[in-house]
Scaffold this active site. Structure first.
Site, mmCIF file in Angstrom:
data_model
loop_
_atom_site.group_PDB
_atom_site.id
_atom_site.type_symbol
_atom_site.label_atom_id
_atom_site.label_comp_id
_atom_site.label_asym_id
_atom_site.label_seq_id
_atom_site.Cartn_x
_atom_site.Cartn_y
_atom_site.Cartn_z
ATOM 1 C CG HIS A 79 -108.065 83.270 79.646
ATOM 2 N ND1 HIS A 79 -107.490 83.860 78.548
ATOM 3 C CD2 HIS A 79 -107.605 83.961 80.717
ATOM 4 C CE1 HIS A 79 -106.718 84.861 78.924
ATOM 5 N NE2 HIS A 79 -106.768 84.933 80.254
ATOM 6 C CD GLU A 81 -111.572 82.436 75.670
ATOM 7 O OE1 GLU A 81 -111.357 83.417 74.936
ATOM 8 O OE2 GLU A 81 -111.337 82.438 76.890
ATOM 9 C CB CYS A 107 -105.709 85.747 74.857
ATOM 10 S SG CYS A 107 -105.458 84.158 75.688
ATOM 11 C CB CYS A 110 -107.842 81.206 74.468
ATOM 12 S SG CYS A 110 -107.944 81.393 76.260
#
Length: 167
Positions: A79, A81, A107, A110
């Site tokens: 991801h 992040e 999410c 993260c």
């Protein structure tokens, strides 16, 4: 939201355009900022040396009919992040107290990383079906804000024509 939030969200969208995600609408970008300075950037894509979904010609998650917001581990991509936080760790950049700007709501995985990295504020533009991540941010005291464009008519001007905030 102020002009700095707008500038950083624009940059976040640009970084997201570098994504190698196969899915339209899932080109996610993230930047970590402290004291109005960009510390790191991240976008969603496969780890170094691993073929990404564009190169594979398909999305593994769509192939397996995995609903959005579930089983994030079944994906070739890291991801945005996570990549921004990984870059900070790789290059020895302190992100404690920083703001993370992201094109999409983080999410839960993260969110846990953001909280433990000491990031104090998260600004995101698009929602994501993960209410638990928002709960964790609230419990941790991390400020989470959905980005909204500022109304240009409400910005105050100085005698020099600049906005009253620091340039």
């Amino acid at each position: 939201m102020d002009k700095w939030d707008k500038r950083f969200m624009e940059l976040t969208r640009l970084v997201g355009s570098w994504s190698s995600c196969f899915q339209p609408g899932r080109h996610v970008g993230a930047i970590i900022v402290r004291d109005k300075r960009v510390m790191t950037t991240g976008y969603n894509g496969a780890p170094s040396g691993i073929k990404n979904c564009v190169e594979r010609g398909e999305c593994l998650r769509r192939k397996l009919n995995i609903p959005s917001g579930t089983k994030q581990e079944i994906c070739y991509a890291v991801h945005a992040e996570q990549n921004a936080i990984i870059q900070a760790a790789k290059y020895g950049i302190n992100v404690n107290g920083a703001t993370l700007y992201c094109t999409h709501q983080p999410c839960v995985i993260c969110a846990k990383m953001i909280i433990n990295a000491g990031i104090a504020r998260v600004v995101y533009a698009e929602g994501y079906p993960d209410a638990f991540s928002l709960q964790l941010f609230r419990e941790a005291g991390t400020v989470i804000e959905k980005y909204a464009e500022a109304d240009p008519a409400t910005e105050t001007k100085t005698s020099s024509g600049n906005t009253s905030e620091e340039e």
